[in-house]
Write a protein that holds these residues in place. Structure first.
Motif, PDB file in Angstrom:
ATOM      1  N   ALA A  93     -26.245   2.243  -1.812  1.00 46.52           N
ATOM      2  CA  ALA A  93     -25.063   1.551  -2.324  1.00 46.52           C
ATOM      3  C   ALA A  93     -24.724   0.306  -1.508  1.00 46.52           C
ATOM      4  O   ALA A  93     -24.233  -0.696  -2.057  1.00 46.52           O
ATOM      5  CB  ALA A  93     -23.873   2.514  -2.355  1.00 46.52           C
ATOM      6  N   ASP A  94     -24.991   0.332  -0.191  1.00 46.16           N
ATOM      7  CA  ASP A  94     -24.649  -0.821   0.642  1.00 46.16           C
ATOM      8  C   ASP A  94     -25.772  -1.861   0.712  1.00 46.16           C
ATOM      9  O   ASP A  94     -25.632  -2.888   1.375  1.00 46.16           O
ATOM     10  CB  ASP A  94     -24.275  -0.363   2.056  1.00 46.16           C
ATOM     11  N   GLY A  95     -26.883  -1.582   0.059  1.00 48.35           N
ATOM     12  CA  GLY A  95     -27.993  -2.538   0.039  1.00 48.35           C
ATOM     13  C   GLY A  95     -28.817  -2.564   1.314  1.00 48.35           C
ATOM     14  O   GLY A  95     -29.690  -3.424   1.471  1.00 48.35           O
ATOM     15  N   THR A 135     -32.106  -8.826  -5.225  1.00 49.81           N
ATOM     16  CA  THR A 135     -30.705  -8.645  -5.617  1.00 49.81           C
ATOM     17  C   THR A 135     -30.117  -7.331  -5.103  1.00 49.81           C
ATOM     18  O   THR A 135     -28.896  -7.175  -5.063  1.00 49.81           O
ATOM     19  CB  THR A 135     -30.557  -8.694  -7.146  1.00 49.81           C
ATOM     20  N   VAL A 136     -30.979  -6.394  -4.712  1.00 50.44           N
ATOM     21  CA  VAL A 136     -30.462  -5.100  -4.258  1.00 50.44           C
ATOM     22  C   VAL A 136     -30.755  -4.858  -2.779  1.00 50.44           C
ATOM     23  O   VAL A 136     -30.348  -3.834  -2.231  1.00 50.44           O
ATOM     24  CB  VAL A 136     -31.046  -3.938  -5.092  1.00 50.44           C
ATOM     25  N   VAL A 137     -31.451  -5.798  -2.108  1.00 46.75           N
ATOM     26  CA  VAL A 137     -31.776  -5.633  -0.697  1.00 46.75           C
ATOM     27  C   VAL A 137     -30.914  -6.592   0.116  1.00 46.75           C
ATOM     28  O   VAL A 137     -31.081  -7.816   0.035  1.00 46.75           O
ATOM     29  CB  VAL A 137     -33.276  -5.886  -0.426  1.00 46.75           C
ATOM     30  N   LYS A 138     -29.987  -6.059   0.885  1.00 43.38           N
ATOM     31  CA  LYS A 138     -29.073  -6.869   1.682  1.00 43.38           C
ATOM     32  C   LYS A 138     -29.386  -6.829   3.176  1.00 43.38           C
ATOM     33  O   LYS A 138     -28.792  -7.575   3.959  1.00 43.38           O
ATOM     34  CB  LYS A 138     -27.627  -6.386   1.462  1.00 43.38           C
ATOM     35  N   GLY A 139     -30.291  -5.934   3.576  1.00 43.26           N
ATOM     36  CA  GLY A 139     -30.654  -5.814   4.980  1.00 43.26           C
ATOM     37  C   GLY A 139     -31.507  -4.584   5.190  1.00 43.26           C
ATOM     38  O   GLY A 139     -31.833  -3.844   4.242  1.00 43.26           O
ATOM     39  N   VAL A 140     -31.871  -4.362   6.458  1.00 43.66           N
ATOM     40  CA  VAL A 140     -32.677  -3.183   6.792  1.00 43.66           C
ATOM     41  C   VAL A 140     -32.085  -2.501   8.015  1.00 43.66           C
ATOM     42  O   VAL A 140     -31.438  -3.120   8.856  1.00 43.66           O
ATOM     43  CB  VAL A 140     -34.151  -3.545   7.051  1.00 43.66           C
ATOM     44  N   ARG A 141     -32.320  -1.201   8.078  1.00 47.08           N
ATOM     45  CA  ARG A 141     -31.879  -0.381   9.205  1.00 47.08           C
ATOM     46  C   ARG A 141     -33.088   0.426   9.673  1.00 47.08           C
ATOM     47  O   ARG A 141     -33.736   1.096   8.864  1.00 47.08           O
ATOM     48  CB  ARG A 141     -30.749   0.539   8.766  1.00 47.08           C
ATOM     49  N   VAL A 142     -33.382   0.356  10.970  1.00 47.41           N
ATOM     50  CA  VAL A 142     -34.554   1.041  11.524  1.00 47.41           C
ATOM     51  C   VAL A 142     -34.088   2.106  12.499  1.00 47.41           C
ATOM     52  O   VAL A 142     -33.268   1.838  13.390  1.00 47.41           O
ATOM     53  CB  VAL A 142     -35.514   0.055  12.217  1.00 47.41           C
ATOM     54  N   GLY A 177     -34.566   4.810  15.489  1.00 48.02           N
ATOM     55  CA  GLY A 177     -35.262   5.348  16.634  1.00 48.02           C
ATOM     56  C   GLY A 177     -34.815   6.788  16.817  1.00 48.02           C
ATOM     57  O   GLY A 177     -34.656   7.526  15.846  1.00 48.02           O
ATOM     58  N   VAL A 178     -34.609   7.221  18.050  1.00 49.72           N
ATOM     59  CA  VAL A 178     -34.153   8.576  18.346  1.00 49.72           C
ATOM     60  C   VAL A 178     -32.694   8.522  18.789  1.00 49.72           C
ATOM     61  O   VAL A 178     -32.294   7.627  19.546  1.00 49.72           O
ATOM     62  CB  VAL A 178     -35.025   9.214  19.448  1.00 49.72           C
ATOM     63  N   ASP A 179     -31.911   9.488  18.297  1.00 51.41           N
ATOM     64  CA  ASP A 179     -30.488   9.578  18.635  1.00 51.41           C
ATOM     65  C   ASP A 179     -29.768   8.281  18.269  1.00 51.41           C
ATOM     66  O   ASP A 179     -29.664   7.943  17.100  1.00 51.41           O
ATOM     67  CB  ASP A 179     -30.308   9.922  20.117  1.00 51.41           C
ATOM     68  N   ASP A 180     -29.279   7.526  19.266  1.00 43.27           N
ATOM     69  CA  ASP A 180     -28.526   6.314  18.971  1.00 43.27           C
ATOM     70  C   ASP A 180     -29.424   5.080  18.901  1.00 43.27           C
ATOM     71  O   ASP A 180     -28.925   3.958  18.901  1.00 43.27           O
ATOM     72  CB  ASP A 180     -27.416   6.104  20.011  1.00 43.27           C
ATOM     73  N   GLY A 181     -30.713   5.288  18.839  1.00 43.50           N
ATOM     74  CA  GLY A 181     -31.635   4.157  18.806  1.00 43.50           C
ATOM     75  C   GLY A 181     -31.801   3.558  17.429  1.00 43.50           C
ATOM     76  O   GLY A 181     -32.933   3.426  16.935  1.00 43.50           O
ATOM     77  N   VAL A 182     -30.713   3.202  16.762  1.00 44.32           N
ATOM     78  CA  VAL A 182     -30.746   2.644  15.412  1.00 44.32           C
ATOM     79  C   VAL A 182     -30.332   1.183  15.480  1.00 44.32           C
ATOM     80  O   VAL A 182     -29.336   0.838  16.120  1.00 44.32           O
ATOM     81  CB  VAL A 182     -29.790   3.420  14.463  1.00 44.32           C
ATOM     82  N   VAL A 183     -31.108   0.330  14.819  1.00 38.39           N
ATOM     83  CA  VAL A 183     -30.787  -1.096  14.783  1.00 38.39           C
ATOM     84  C   VAL A 183     -30.738  -1.540  13.327  1.00 38.39           C
ATOM     85  O   VAL A 183     -31.563  -1.129  12.502  1.00 38.39           O
ATOM     86  CB  VAL A 183     -31.847  -1.925  15.555  1.00 38.39           C
ATOM     87  N   GLU A 184     -29.777  -2.385  13.019  1.00 43.90           N
ATOM     88  CA  GLU A 184     -29.582  -2.856  11.644  1.00 43.90           C
ATOM     89  C   GLU A 184     -29.463  -4.373  11.636  1.00 43.90           C
ATOM     90  O   GLU A 184     -28.843  -4.955  12.539  1.00 43.90           O
ATOM     91  CB  GLU A 184     -28.313  -2.209  11.079  1.00 43.90           C
ATOM     92  N   VAL A 185     -30.089  -4.993  10.653  1.00 42.33           N
ATOM     93  CA  VAL A 185     -29.911  -6.422  10.439  1.00 42.33           C
ATOM     94  C   VAL A 185     -29.566  -6.655   8.967  1.00 42.33           C
ATOM     95  O   VAL A 185     -30.064  -5.953   8.100  1.00 42.33           O
ATOM     96  CB  VAL A 185     -31.156  -7.239  10.836  1.00 42.33           C
ATOM     97  N   ARG A 186     -28.705  -7.635   8.740  1.00 42.75           N
ATOM     98  CA  ARG A 186     -28.340  -8.011   7.373  1.00 42.75           C
ATOM     99  C   ARG A 186     -28.886  -9.406   7.099  1.00 42.75           C
ATOM    100  O   ARG A 186     -28.906 -10.266   7.985  1.00 42.75           O
ATOM    101  CB  ARG A 186     -26.821  -7.977   7.187  1.00 42.75           C
ATOM    102  N   PHE A 187     -29.310  -9.584   5.873  1.00 42.69           N
ATOM    103  CA  PHE A 187     -29.899 -10.862   5.489  1.00 42.69           C
ATOM    104  C   PHE A 187     -28.805 -11.873   5.132  1.00 42.69           C
ATOM    105  O   PHE A 187     -27.735 -11.511   4.676  1.00 42.69           O
ATOM    106  CB  PHE A 187     -30.848 -10.678   4.301  1.00 42.69           C
TER     107      PHE A 187
END
Length: 272
Positions: free
Chosen positions: A217-219, A253-260, A262-272
């Motif tokens: 839903a958030d793209g 039109t439906v891709v606004k960014g990506v989230r990758v 890792g382990v535990d809090d190792g999550v990184v997100e970028v928005r286009f």
């Protein structure tokens, strides 16, 4: 499938041993010593044309230094087809048996530098003695020698089993996400991720895009960064791994960014 030899013949020496070192059923004295090579093996016979007791097939795996396991498979197998392949006709489970390999300290008179190990454990048949002949190179020909009281000595060729692929694990920490939009028709989204691991020797890094039944839903589309860790005890060393995922025919039109992840809090997100 590799060539298989199952022969029955009597001779006074075990493979390449001199007669003065051999008893009637095997070696008169086995020298127990720790292997200096630490070689690992994963070997199998093809189904035997003549069973050893109730055993139709034998597999072994493990380390010549630290021990391993053998499976004495009593299932029935069909006759080989034109390709030499066998099909199992029964499906009984035969649990592995823990074994260790006792090095027999004796030179190879043929000059091939082969090594021999007596296999110790709860072997089948119970009174049989097993020996593994190991080539000088890991990819050479292995032989299994079986001595049973009142039976002809058996020499069985062993072939390498397909080794399972090493496991991929999620990279603990995500450092950076890069993305590019290739102006093809239709366009292609290229995402490259760099992660951090705590030892050297990681290989086979792979960036995998998660599959959705419905677009998020958030793209923000989610990815996982995996890699294969080294075996053994590698030294601690902060290292980086990198992998790229190409997404052809993606819908901008439906891709606004990506989230990758890792382990535990190792999550990184970028928005286009």
């Amino acid at each position: 499938m590799g060539m298989f030899i199952s022969t029955s013949f009597r001779f006074r020496h075990l493979l390449f041993f001199t007669m003065g070192s051999i008893g009637v059923l095997g070696i008169s004295q086995t020298v127990f010593a720790q292997s200096t090579r630490g070689r690992t093996v994963s070997l199998q016979s093809v189904p035997l044309t003549s069973a050893v007791g109730n055993v139709q097939k034998i597999t072994m795996s493990g380390s010549l230094e630290q021990g391993g396991e053998m499976v004495f498979d009593g299932n029935q197998y069909s006759a080989p087809d034109r390709f030499g392949d066998f099909q199992k006709s029964t499906g009984a489970y035969f649990p592995p048996v823990a074994v260790r390999f006792a090095y027999v300290d004796m030179p190879d008179p043929a000059g091939k530098r082969r090594k021999v190990y007596e296999i110790l454990g709860a072997l089948q048949p119970a009174k049989a003695r097993y020996y593994l002949v190991s080539p000088s190179k890991k990819t050479g020909d292995y032989r299994l020698i079986i001595d049973q009281p009142g039976e002809d000595r058996r020499v069985i060729s062993l072939e390498a089993m397909a080794e399972p692929a090493p496991p991929n694990v999620r990279v603990p920490r995500i450092l950076k996400i890069e993305h590019a939009l290739l102006k093809s028709n239709p366009p292609t989204l290229v995402v490259t991720v760099t992660g951090q691991v705590n030892t050297a020797g990681w290989t086979e890094a792979k960036l995998t895009r998660r599959v959705y039944v419905q677009p998020p839903a958030d793209g923000i589309w989610e990815y996982d960064l995996f890699a294969t860790p080294p075996t053994g005890n590698p030294p601690s060393a902060v290292s980086k791994v990198k992998a790229t995922n190409r997404w052809p025919n993606f819908d901008a039109t439906v891709v606004k960014g990506v989230r990758v992840f890792g382990v535990d809090d190792g999550v990184v997100e970028v928005r286009f």
